[in-house]
Scaffold this motif. Sequence first.
Motif, PDB file in Angstrom:
ATOM      1  N   VAL A 142      52.351  36.643  34.963  1.00 46.01           N
ATOM      2  CA  VAL A 142      52.180  35.582  33.624  1.00 46.01           C
ATOM      3  C   VAL A 142      53.572  36.106  32.750  1.00 46.01           C
ATOM      4  O   VAL A 142      53.705  37.115  32.846  1.00 46.01           O
ATOM      5  CB  VAL A 142      51.152  35.980  32.871  1.00 46.01           C
ATOM      6  N   SER A 143      54.078  34.925  32.025  1.00 48.27           N
ATOM      7  CA  SER A 143      55.133  35.002  31.403  1.00 48.27           C
ATOM      8  C   SER A 143      55.106  33.963  30.313  1.00 48.27           C
ATOM      9  O   SER A 143      54.205  33.339  30.265  1.00 48.27           O
ATOM     10  CB  SER A 143      56.510  34.868  32.309  1.00 48.27           C
ATOM     11  N   GLU A 144      56.150  33.908  29.545  1.00 48.93           N
ATOM     12  CA  GLU A 144      56.312  32.895  28.465  1.00 48.93           C
ATOM     13  C   GLU A 144      56.241  31.339  29.049  1.00 48.93           C
ATOM     14  O   GLU A 144      55.647  30.670  28.236  1.00 48.93           O
ATOM     15  CB  GLU A 144      57.510  33.004  27.622  1.00 48.93           C
ATOM     16  N   SER A 145      56.428  30.957  30.421  1.00 49.74           N
ATOM     17  CA  SER A 145      56.400  29.821  30.880  1.00 49.74           C
ATOM     18  C   SER A 145      55.546  29.810  32.310  1.00 49.74           C
ATOM     19  O   SER A 145      55.269  28.796  32.986  1.00 49.74           O
ATOM     20  CB  SER A 145      57.684  29.403  31.377  1.00 49.74           C
ATOM     21  N   THR A 146      54.915  30.814  32.477  1.00 43.65           N
ATOM     22  CA  THR A 146      53.931  31.110  33.914  1.00 43.65           C
ATOM     23  C   THR A 146      52.665  31.458  33.312  1.00 43.65           C
ATOM     24  O   THR A 146      52.404  32.557  32.753  1.00 43.65           O
ATOM     25  CB  THR A 146      54.314  31.921  34.827  1.00 43.65           C
ATOM     26  N   PHE A 147      51.454  30.654  33.730  1.00 45.39           N
ATOM     27  CA  PHE A 147      50.285  31.001  33.061  1.00 45.39           C
ATOM     28  C   PHE A 147      49.088  30.972  34.210  1.00 45.39           C
ATOM     29  O   PHE A 147      49.309  30.646  35.410  1.00 45.39           O
ATOM     30  CB  PHE A 147      49.843  29.732  32.234  1.00 45.39           C
ATOM     31  N   LEU A 148      48.085  31.710  33.890  1.00 41.08           N
ATOM     32  CA  LEU A 148      47.071  32.172  34.734  1.00 41.08           C
ATOM     33  C   LEU A 148      45.823  31.098  34.458  1.00 41.08           C
ATOM     34  O   LEU A 148      45.386  30.968  33.224  1.00 41.08           O
ATOM     35  CB  LEU A 148      46.513  33.514  34.736  1.00 41.08           C
ATOM     36  N   CYS A 149      45.469  30.203  35.709  1.00 43.41           N
ATOM     37  CA  CYS A 149      44.362  29.284  35.349  1.00 43.41           C
ATOM     38  C   CYS A 149      43.124  29.943  35.920  1.00 43.41           C
ATOM     39  O   CYS A 149      43.090  29.629  37.332  1.00 43.41           O
ATOM     40  CB  CYS A 149      44.815  27.917  35.380  1.00 43.41           C
ATOM     41  N   LYS A 150      42.016  30.157  35.370  1.00 47.24           N
ATOM     42  CA  LYS A 150      40.926  30.527  36.055  1.00 47.24           C
ATOM     43  C   LYS A 150      39.951  29.440  35.931  1.00 47.24           C
ATOM     44  O   LYS A 150      39.420  29.054  34.873  1.00 47.24           O
ATOM     45  CB  LYS A 150      40.349  31.839  35.241  1.00 47.24           C
ATOM     46  N   PRO A 151      39.530  28.700  37.116  1.00 47.35           N
ATOM     47  CA  PRO A 151      38.582  27.708  36.977  1.00 47.35           C
ATOM     48  C   PRO A 151      37.114  28.025  36.862  1.00 47.35           C
ATOM     49  O   PRO A 151      36.950  29.535  37.023  1.00 47.35           O
ATOM     50  CB  PRO A 151      38.651  27.054  38.417  1.00 47.35           C
ATOM     51  N   GLY A 152      36.372  27.149  36.052  1.00 48.22           N
ATOM     52  CA  GLY A 152      35.032  27.717  35.959  1.00 48.22           C
ATOM     53  C   GLY A 152      34.297  27.766  37.079  1.00 48.22           C
ATOM     54  O   GLY A 152      34.675  27.384  38.297  1.00 48.22           O
ATOM     55  N   ARG A 153      33.102  28.239  37.289  1.00 46.67           N
ATOM     56  CA  ARG A 153      32.207  28.594  38.662  1.00 46.67           C
ATOM     57  C   ARG A 153      32.169  27.370  39.321  1.00 46.67           C
ATOM     58  O   ARG A 153      31.817  27.318  40.573  1.00 46.67           O
ATOM     59  CB  ARG A 153      30.917  29.261  38.138  1.00 46.67           C
ATOM     60  N   THR A 154      31.997  26.088  38.916  1.00 44.69           N
ATOM     61  CA  THR A 154      31.684  24.745  39.547  1.00 44.69           C
ATOM     62  C   THR A 154      33.116  24.233  39.656  1.00 44.69           C
ATOM     63  O   THR A 154      33.026  22.950  40.139  1.00 44.69           O
ATOM     64  CB  THR A 154      30.754  23.751  38.895  1.00 44.69           C
TER      65      THR A 154
END
Length: 246
Positions: A142-154
């Motif tokens: 992760v950086s100022e322009s790179t993000f982590l997206c964690k989807p919901g369980r469904t």
Amino acid sequence: MGKLFLLDGMALAYRGHFAMLRNPRMTSRGTNTSAAFVFANTLLDILQNQEPTHIAVAFDTPEPTHRHRRFAQYKANRDEMPEDLSASLPYLSRLCAGLGVPKLRVPGWEADDVVGTLARLAEAEGFATYMVTPDKDYAQLVSESTFLCKPGRTGSGMEIQGVGEVLDAWKIERIDQVIDILGLMGDSSDNVPGVPGIGPKTAQKLIEEYGTVEALLDRTGERKGKQRENLEKYRGLVFSQRVLLA
């Protein structure tokens, strides 16, 4: 600015399959479509609501990686892929093809290596990159322009983590400290052992106090008892495992 979404296909498939293990989504012919259902929800949510300018899904390949060559027991603790999940993987590929989403496979490299490399290249080109995965190890990218997206369980309702969210979640001051914590605690899901007696909370507190693994290992005399003994005994392990988890 371009908006790039990179999905870890295999991590999302496992997530979808096991999230619905107690109440799997079955067809009238008895086919388990849980992984495909959750994967499709994630992909459609991104395409319909996140307005990506670019998107791709990365998948693992069966070839050994540099991690297997460096550490023969890497992921050796994992059970064989469930038959239902294995049977659903072709549907994930068909979903990607039907929606016009490119599939990325690089023999000898894991999906997270592909995603991480593309994220760094995209960052240099001015893209905002969103890495879609349930895997916590991606936090180190992760950086100022790179993000982590964690989807919901469904497969919907993504949680987006930027630098601030990662620092808060890991209780650290800098993103580069994520890999130091991982090097100390290891990763049981990948069969990567950490220093005996050092789990996530202890690893975080040590890095909070010393700042880096190098500083900690240079000052092991300040620690006491078994912890000092293990830090000194497994000094080489910490550095090698940090490389495995990077």
